[in-house]
Write an enzyme that holds these catalytic residues in place. Structure first.
Site, short mmCIF file in Angstrom:
data_model
loop_
_atom_site.label_atom_id
_atom_site.label_comp_id
_atom_site.label_asym_id
_atom_site.label_seq_id
_atom_site.Cartn_x
_atom_site.Cartn_y
_atom_site.Cartn_z
N ARG A 35 0.81 -1.22 0.00
CA ARG A 35 0.00 0.00 0.00
C ARG A 35 0.85 1.27 0.00
O ARG A 35 0.47 2.29 -0.59
CB ARG A 35 -0.90 -0.01 1.24
CG ARG A 35 -1.88 1.14 1.33
CD ARG A 35 -2.58 1.15 2.67
NE ARG A 35 -3.14 -0.14 2.99
CZ ARG A 35 -4.29 -0.60 2.51
NH1 ARG A 35 -4.99 0.14 1.69
NH2 ARG A 35 -4.73 -1.79 2.86
N LYS A 110 -0.53 -15.42 9.99
CA LYS A 110 -0.78 -16.23 11.18
C LYS A 110 -1.79 -15.51 12.07
O LYS A 110 -1.47 -15.04 13.16
CB LYS A 110 0.54 -16.53 11.90
CG LYS A 110 1.50 -17.34 11.02
CD LYS A 110 2.79 -17.70 11.72
CE LYS A 110 3.67 -18.57 10.84
NZ LYS A 110 4.92 -18.99 11.50
N GLY A 140 5.32 -22.67 10.40
CA GLY A 140 6.59 -23.17 10.91
C GLY A 140 7.35 -22.13 11.70
O GLY A 140 7.05 -20.93 11.64
N LYS A 195 -0.62 -20.16 18.71
CA LYS A 195 0.71 -19.97 19.32
C LYS A 195 0.97 -18.49 19.61
O LYS A 195 1.73 -18.16 20.54
CB LYS A 195 1.80 -20.58 18.46
CG LYS A 195 1.87 -20.08 17.02
CD LYS A 195 2.84 -18.94 16.83
CE LYS A 195 2.83 -18.45 15.40
NZ LYS A 195 3.79 -17.36 15.15
N GLU A 285 -0.30 -10.17 16.43
CA GLU A 285 -1.49 -10.90 15.99
C GLU A 285 -2.22 -11.56 17.16
O GLU A 285 -3.43 -11.76 17.12
CB GLU A 285 -1.12 -11.97 14.95
CG GLU A 285 -0.73 -11.42 13.59
CD GLU A 285 -1.91 -11.07 12.71
OE1 GLU A 285 -3.05 -10.97 13.23
OE2 GLU A 285 -1.70 -10.86 11.49
#
Length: 332
Positions: A35, A110, A140, A195, A285
């Site tokens: 962007r 993720k 991973g 996670k 996140e």
């Protein structure tokens, strides 16, 4: 025909995958959408991303870098989605289902799409009518910062079509990146989301002064929560000890490069959510995932005390000290 691979996103993980693709010897053409027009101009002039992993030399042809997402998508065979999950809908607002017809969609995100409470593969499948057989997931234990330093790292590429996963994995292999393939697109993607929540929990506990002994117990319990949840969502034969599950959890919970652990550590030390986000200036996140997973788990009703504690701290404004003290009575 030469395969054409497009990156959607301009952050550190996007830049790291651009490096992998560029250093890989398989024949391909690379395209890049972001962007930020200033960043695009800088990359074209100076061959590095001014905002993320600035030591990485960018080898993408100037004419293949653009802020016009539709033109980049049109050129691509493979489309790697790599923006924060919270911004995915906004990034794709001008994209129609027919624009993605026949494309292979690769999730390198993720996270979970807010409001929809869906992992990326589910969202793309339902919103844009992309067949599950055309969706791949990159997961991973692989921090972008270590990719920039060319530290040996392992990735898992998952797809319902394992042959497709294997073909795409060959675009990422380098002397510092090794790849595995999997058919578990749901388990690897949910594990990658969860996670981040547990890394926030790890950071909170560190900020509160808990030691390594407790951290080991916390993460042992966290991998059990991940297993219980992914088995409930998609019950197939999987080994939760593989690097896409346990390995990714460990590096995110313990690494100095983990933004989720850093965010949690700040919360444990007394920062408000807003002040921690402002000081970090990067997306954790796990913050968004905590509320999304809370709502998703209303359907599955899996016992997840660590995830629940993080949600209570971040969204119900419970005291980190009290919530973690209560959690210690529930762990084994």
């Amino acid at each position: 025909m030469i395969p054409k691979i497009a990156m959607i996103g301009g952050g550190s993980w996007a830049t790291a995958i651009i490096k992998m693709l560029s250093d890989n010897f398989a024949e391909k053409e690379i395209f890049w959408w972001m962007r930020n027009e200033e960043a695009i101009s800088h990359i074209k002039a100076f061959k590095h991303n001014p905002n993320y992993l600035s030591s990485v030399e960018i080898k993408v042809p100037q004419e293949n870098i653009s802020s016009d997402i539709c033109s980049i998508i049109e050129a691509a065979d493979y489309l790697i989605l790599n923006v924060p999950a919270a911004f995915l809908k906004e990034s794709l607002k001008d994209v129609k289902p027919e624009d993605l017809k026949g494309k292979k969609i690769v999730s390198a995100i993720k996270g979970i799409v807010p409001d929809e409470n869906q992992i990326i593969g589910e969202f793309i499948h339902e919103k844009y009518n992309v067949p599950l057989t055309d969706i791949l997931v990159i997961s991973g234990p692989c921090h972008a910062e270590e990719v920039a330093l060319e530290k040996l790292s392992y990735l898992t590429i998952a797809s319902v079509d394992v042959d497709l996963a294997d073909r795409f994995a060959k675009f990422l292999n380098t002397r510092y990146i090794k790849t595995n393939v999997s058919d578990d697109i749901f388990g690897t993607e949910y594990a990658a989301v969860l996670k981040n929540i547990y890394a926030v929990a790890s950071g909170i506990c560190h900020g509160l002064g808990y030691g390594d002994n407790f951290q080991a117990v916390l993460i042992s319990n966290a991998i059990k929560e991940i297993k219980d949840f992914v088995d409930a969502v998609h019950p197939i034969d999987r080994d939760i000890k593989e690097s896409a599950y346990l390995g990714d959890l460990l590096v995110t919970a313990y690494s100095q490069f983990s933004r989720n652990r850093t965010f949690g550590n700040m919360i444990g030390k007394g920062y408000t959510v807003k002040s921690a986000q402002l000081e970090m200036n990067m997306i954790a996140e796990g913050y968004y995932a905590a509320t999304c997973m809370h709502h998703i788990n209303k359907k599955y009703k899996v016992e997840m005390p660590i995830s629940r504690a993080v949600y209570a701290i971040l969204y119900e404004k419970h005291s980190p000290h009290i919530e973690m003290a209560l959690l210690t009575e529930k762990l084994k």
